[in-house]
Design a protein around this motif. Structure first.
Motif, mmCIF file in Angstrom:
data_model
loop_
_atom_site.group_PDB
_atom_site.id
_atom_site.type_symbol
_atom_site.label_atom_id
_atom_site.label_comp_id
_atom_site.label_asym_id
_atom_site.label_seq_id
_atom_site.Cartn_x
_atom_site.Cartn_y
_atom_site.Cartn_z
ATOM 1 N N TRP A 321 57.776 39.712 55.487
ATOM 2 C CA TRP A 321 56.410 39.984 55.947
ATOM 3 C C TRP A 321 55.358 39.322 55.060
ATOM 4 C CZ3 TRP A 321 53.648 41.546 59.988
ATOM 5 C CH2 TRP A 321 52.365 42.067 59.798
ATOM 6 N N GLN A 374 52.875 43.940 66.253
ATOM 7 C CA GLN A 374 51.889 44.647 65.436
ATOM 8 C C GLN A 374 50.480 44.568 66.024
ATOM 9 O OE1 GLN A 374 52.808 46.682 62.709
ATOM 10 N NE2 GLN A 374 54.745 46.156 63.722
ATOM 11 N N ARG A 404 52.896 49.764 56.929
ATOM 12 C CA ARG A 404 51.743 48.960 56.536
ATOM 13 C C ARG A 404 50.613 49.795 55.943
ATOM 14 N NH1 ARG A 404 50.227 45.619 61.594
ATOM 15 N NH2 ARG A 404 48.766 44.574 60.167
ATOM 16 N N ASP A 467 46.119 42.111 54.937
ATOM 17 C CA ASP A 467 46.706 43.252 54.237
ATOM 18 C C ASP A 467 46.840 42.920 52.766
ATOM 19 O OD1 ASP A 467 49.150 44.757 56.495
ATOM 20 O OD2 ASP A 467 46.986 44.970 56.312
#
Length: 469
Positions: A321, A374, A404, A467
């Motif tokens: 990720w 997502q 997340r 993120d």
């Protein structure tokens, strides 16, 4: 939950004669630890392994329980796999057991099969070849075939770590130690037998095994064994990708994933094993992506401890990720359309990782689906909500969304909505969706709402590639 959700002392001589770094090679010195001075009991050994040991003895051969099983029992564990070492050749072993099959080219082995349990029986192997055996190395010094048979002393010296070179004898219930492994187990040390650099060059995967076994057992890697690892880590890229995939499963799906990951970081192995993830973590100034990854690995360890299923697809979705987010940001910065950027980023990360680790398509495709779903969690249109709920990868993707939150709390509202949506009946959910005002479906920075409504694709904008930035 669905399967796709990952969501002893005493005895004779000096015990360290066999340790690494001795000029002129390793000289084995026998130390016999009697039964009263160790805790290896037949109660902890598979009855089938004992059958093999006793039949070998009764036929006039030497047979010993060896390796991880002896090591694990000594530290209070309960091994599931039992290996036997013997002076009988594979063909002689096969003649003793009707339920035996011979396998392997690189290492010729006998497998004695009892239902679902396999007792692996290996003939003592020598550490040097007088030309009469079957050994082959490549130009880099790596062993590609090793079937030179020898004595138990030869066999002990050619094993990888001292802790794995302990032999349990059924004739007197003693533990035989030729290279100081008994003391190293007591001191909780992983130590290579012989010169560490030579041993790593023979088989670079030993570096991963050192980290994995230290994580599993709570051992430290002895300083001389640890020292060459950072410089030799790039050799891992020359290992077979299929073998590295199997080693990854052992590292991360055996209940000690967090400690394995920390070990890879500590010894400089992460860039060799997961190069793009390592680069992404290094550039993630807030550390949020690393926090998310460690949280996911912690969850994996919990599932293994609870005997719940774990999925390689979900594991690699976590491990890669950070690389996916970084690739996505780069493509978006080039002006690539959001939906196209997501697909290209997923493909790019997957293809690049395949150069190191042979991730089978049955895992890489669901991994990509978890990523690409997502963006759909921010949608509230009735048709799209029900379509996503019925997606076969929904639960895994939802669990990933939950994960997340460890990187950013901006997903809290989406997590809450989809948690409630799963608890409602279809009619209740439909009524709720029809009664609420239309909501923006995108994430931060996705552009005007009117433009989003004209898009016909299922996914809309980049999944919080920010993120942790």
């Amino acid at each position: 939950m669905p399967e796709n959700v990952h969501n002893g002392h005493g005895s004779t001589d000096s015990s360290h004669a066999g340790h690494a770094g001795h000029a002129g090679g390793v000289q084995p010195t026998l130390r016999t630890i009697p039964r009263e001075q160790h805790n290896v009991s037949r109660k902890e050994i598979s009855p089938n392994a004992l059958r093999v040991l006793y039949r070998l003895r009764d036929a006039g051969f030497g047979g010993y329980l060896v390796g991880g099983a002896v090591r694990d029992i000594l530290v209070g564990g309960h091994p599931k796999d039992f290996d036997v070492a013997t002076d009988a050749t594979p063909e002689q072993v096969k003649s003793l057991f009707r339920n035996c099959r011979l396998i392997g080219r690189r290492f010729r082995l006998a497998h004695v099969v009892y239902g679902r349990e396999i007792i692996e029986v290996a003939t003592f192997r020598a550490n040097s070849d007088d030309g009469s055996g079957d050994r082959e190395t490549d130009n880099g010094g790596r062993l590609v075939r090793d079937n030179v048979y020898g004595s138990i002393e030869d066999d002990a010296v050619r094993r990888d770590f001292t802790a794995n070179a302990l032999y349990y004898a059924v004739e007197d219930f003693s533990v035989r130690d030729y290279v100081g492994g008994f003391e190293d187990v007591q001191n909780r040390l992983m130590r290579l037998i012989g010169d560490p650099e030579t041993r790593y060059r023979e088989d670079p995967v030993r570096m991963l095994r050192a980290v994995r076994l230290a994580a599993k057992l709570g051992f430290e890697i002895e300083s001389g064994t640890a020292a060459p690892i950072p410089a030799l880590a790039p050799l891992l890229r020359e290992a077979a990708p299929a073998r590295l995939f199997e080693e990854c499963l052992k590292l991360f799906l055996s209940g000690h994933a967090v400690q394995s990951f920390l070990g890879l970081e500590r010894y400089g192995l992460l860039p060799a094993l997961l190069p793009e993830t390592a680069a992404a973590l290094a550039s993630n100034r807030s550390g949020a992506l690393r926090r998310m990854l460690l949280e996911g690995l912690k969850g994996t360890d919990t599932r293994v401890a609870n005997d719940e299923p774990v999925s390689p697809a979900f594991l690699f979705a976590m491990l890669l990720w950070p690389a996916y987010c970084r690739a996505l940001m780069a493509l978006q910065a080039q002006g690539v359309h959001a939906v196209e950027a997501q697909r290209r980023a997923a493909d790019r990360v997957t293809v690049h990782q395949l150069e190191t680790i042979a991730l089978p398509r049955r895992f890489s495709l669901p991994m990509q689906e978890i990523w690409l779903l997502q963006t759909r969690f921010s949608q509230r249109q009735r048709k799209r909500v029900f379509r996503l709920l019925s997606h076969p990868r929904f639960r895994a993707a939802y669990d990933f969304l939950n994960l997340r939150l460890a990187a950013s709390d901006e997903h809290a509202a989406d997590v809450a909505f989809w948690r409630d949506a799963q608890a409602k009946s279809g009619d209740e959910l439909a009524a709720q969706l029809e009664s609420q005002p239309a909501q923006a479906t995108g994430e931060e920075g996705a552009g005007p709402r009117k433009r989003r409504r004209r898009r016909r694709h299922g996914g809309h904008e980049a999944p919080a590639a920010h993120d942790g930035e």
